[in-house]
Design an enzyme around this catalytic site. Structure first.
Site, PDB file in Angstrom:
ATOM      1  N   GLU A   1       0.819  -1.222   0.000  1.00 18.19           N
ATOM      2  CA  GLU A   1       0.000   0.000   0.000  1.00 18.19           C
ATOM      3  C   GLU A   1       0.845   1.261   0.000  1.00 18.19           C
ATOM      4  OE1 GLU A   1      -3.498   1.810   2.883  1.00 18.19           O
ATOM      5  OE2 GLU A   1      -3.396  -0.342   2.521  1.00 18.19           O
TER       6      GLU A   1
ATOM      7  N   ASP B   1      -2.670  -3.121   3.405  1.00 14.71           N
ATOM      8  CA  ASP B   1      -3.197  -3.272   4.760  1.00 14.71           C
ATOM      9  C   ASP B   1      -4.442  -4.155   4.731  1.00 14.71           C
ATOM     10  OD1 ASP B   1      -1.211  -1.604   5.638  1.00 14.71           O
ATOM     11  OD2 ASP B   1      -2.484   0.172   5.801  1.00 14.71           O
TER      12      ASP B   1
ATOM     13  N   TYR C   1      -0.779  -3.393  13.616  1.00 16.67           N
ATOM     14  CA  TYR C   1      -1.641  -2.545  12.796  1.00 16.67           C
ATOM     15  C   TYR C   1      -2.599  -1.750  13.691  1.00 16.67           C
ATOM     16  CZ  TYR C   1      -4.555  -1.152   8.860  1.00 16.67           C
ATOM     17  OH  TYR C   1      -5.234  -0.424   7.915  1.00 16.67           O
TER      18      TYR C   1
END
Length: 507
Positions: A8, A101, A309
């Protein structure tokens, strides 16, 4: 066979490339990409969304949309080289693996690159919650043979609904207001932006309509061991001044006698792991960082492979994380060495919350060496590490002592609270501090001198929301997502719909 792995962001691509050993850095169109295994694996990067929804009809309301490259939009020309580079790399590839992600936005980013840019119907999918080499290697080894179509379809629907609401309703309210003002006045609204603003506007209306009511309180001011304590009449608020005046005259500066002493202990429960919302609320409480700033810092820590994350709603830490290993690695940092040693001596059973997220665990440190961090980043990292330590602790304890004071047969009360058992709070450090209000040794029938105060007050309107309390309410009402709520608040500020903090709706 050549495989293209798509991340990403460039920083994530670099981490993925590094997990393979010794990648070769290449450049195309001025954009970095990496080759591994003699060119059999290529790692390229997007820069967020490379495609956006655009209308295909002229007049509003609009319901016919298509995905088009974002680089033609205002301020997005920097995306073109990444677009071109991925397209070129895709022509060399026999297979494609999406490593964006693992959430709705990441899935849509990957889906559009696969479908719109590379002309493919599907791709492999890597799932990971940290950018550590170990987890990336496992994610690559166990990659799925298909995209997460549940996430992909949900993400596309959300983007589409946001467009329908945002563009069409913005046009309607802009035209309506322009007619009234006799000049063009653009306004914007959105599927979440509108309800969020409505919440703030409704509170503003409550405040403006609020009519304060006068009341009176009677206090007995005490000086005990050079410390001031304030006992309040047991009735608390007097709504008639005449009633307050009578009792005030009766007790004014008369000594009081302690009639009761009651002690009550309460647990200070172990906190649960951070999800994004609770991290944002805690960072605001301690550092006064806005939710948007906290998310940005957390994202930085994630790309440095220092935390998991951050865009998660989970308060759970699965056993597969190898928590003992993480704590041991944190213990190699002199700042956390002693605490890590104490935590490792426990049974290592973390306190968990109710909320879960199928995509990611709760926010936690990875144990990787942090190195030198800028002050705001260091503070949030320290908060996350110490919260992680504290969830392995035991409940603490506080004790409240309530004193009942009799003055001319009128009852007054005052209290003090102290910490009687420090447990998990030790590991949470300065972030667990609570006000200590210790009473001196007192006894029933003891006589205390006091000077009496009659205070005139009035009721207060409901408080305005601050950024943290609004984020919490939006989550409770299921408005927006964990990743977009802070962005919604920032948008309302930028468009001058609200100002200040606590937040006030503008005219």
């Amino acid at each position: 066979m050549v495989e293209l792995i798509i991340s990403e962001k460039p920083s994530a691509a670099e981490k993925i490339a590094a997990c393979f050993g010794k990648p070769t850095l290449k450049r195309l169109n001025g954009v970095k990409y990496w080759e591994v295994d003699n060119g059999r694996i290529l790692i390229g990067s997007a820069v967020g969304h490379l495609f956006g929804l655009k209308k295909t009809e002229r007049f509003y309301p609009v319901f016919n949309l298509e995905w088009q490259p974002s680089y033609s939009g205002k301020g997005a020309s920097f995306q073109r080289p990444y677009f071109q580079t991925l397209k070129s790399l895709g022509k060399k590839a026999d297979t494609v693996t999406v490593a964006t992600d693992y959430d709705l936005e990441g899935e849509v980013i990957g889906l559009n690159i696969v479908r719109e840019l590379l002309g493919l119907k599907d791709a492999n999918r890597m799932k990971f919650s940290t950018l550590t080499s170990t987890e990336l290697q496992e994610a690559y080894k166990n990659k799925a043979k298909t995209l997460n179509w549940g996430q992909a379809n949900a993400g596309v629907v959300r983007h589409t609904l946001d467009w329908y609401y945002g563009i069409n309703l913005s046009q309607i309210i802009s035209k309506s207001l322009s007619v009234v003002l006799n000049r063009y006045q653009p306004l914007s609204i959105g599927r979440v932006q509108g309800p969020s603003l409505a919440i703030l506007a409704e509170r503003e209306i409550e405040i403006k309509k609020f009519k304060p009511e006068p009341f009176w309180q009677i206090f007995a001011n005490l000086w005990l061991n050079s410390q001031k304590f304030q006992a309040v009449h047991e009735k608390d608020k007097f709504w008639k001044k005449l009633d307050a005046d009578k009792i005030f005259a009766k007790v004014k500066d008369k000594s009081g006698r302690i009639s009761e002493i009651n002690k009550r202990k309460q647990k200070v429960v172990v906190p649960v792991p951070f999800d994004l919302t609770s991290l944002q609320i805690e960072a605001y409480r301690i550092f006064k960082y806005s939710p948007a700033m906290t998310l940005k810092i957390a994202q930085t820590l994630y790309t440095k492979a220092l935390i998991s994350y951050p865009r998660t709603s989970s308060q759970k830490l699965p056993k597969a994380l190898n928590l003992k290993k993480i704590i041991s690695k944190l213990g190699t940092n002199p700042t956390y060495q002693e605490t890590a040693k104490e935590v490792l001596a426990t049974r290592l059973i973390p306190k968990e919350g109710r909320k879960s997220d199928p995509a990611h665990p709760a926010i936690h440190p990875t144990g990787e060496r942090a190195g030198t961090l800028e002050d705001p980043v260091r503070k949030v990292y320290d908060l996350i590490v110490r919260r992680f330590f504290s969830i392995f602790g035991q409940d603490g304890e506080r004790e409240t002592t309530t004193i009942k004071l009799d003055i001319e047969k009128e009852s007054f009360k005052f209290a003090g609270t102290i910490t009687t058992k420090v447990a998990w709070q030790k590991w949470y450090g300065q972030y667990a501090r609570r006000k200590e209000n210790e009473l001196p040794q007192l006894a029933v029938s003891q006589v205390l001198k006091q000077n009496t105060e009659l205070a005139a007050k009035e009721t207060q309107p409901p408080a305005r929301y601050n950024v943290a309390s609004l984020i919490k309410l939006l989550e409770k009402q299921n408005l927006g997502t964990k990743a977009t709520r802070s962005q919604i608040i920032e948008t309302l500020v930028k468009r001058n719909y609200i100002q200040s903090n606590p937040m006030e709706v503008t005219d």
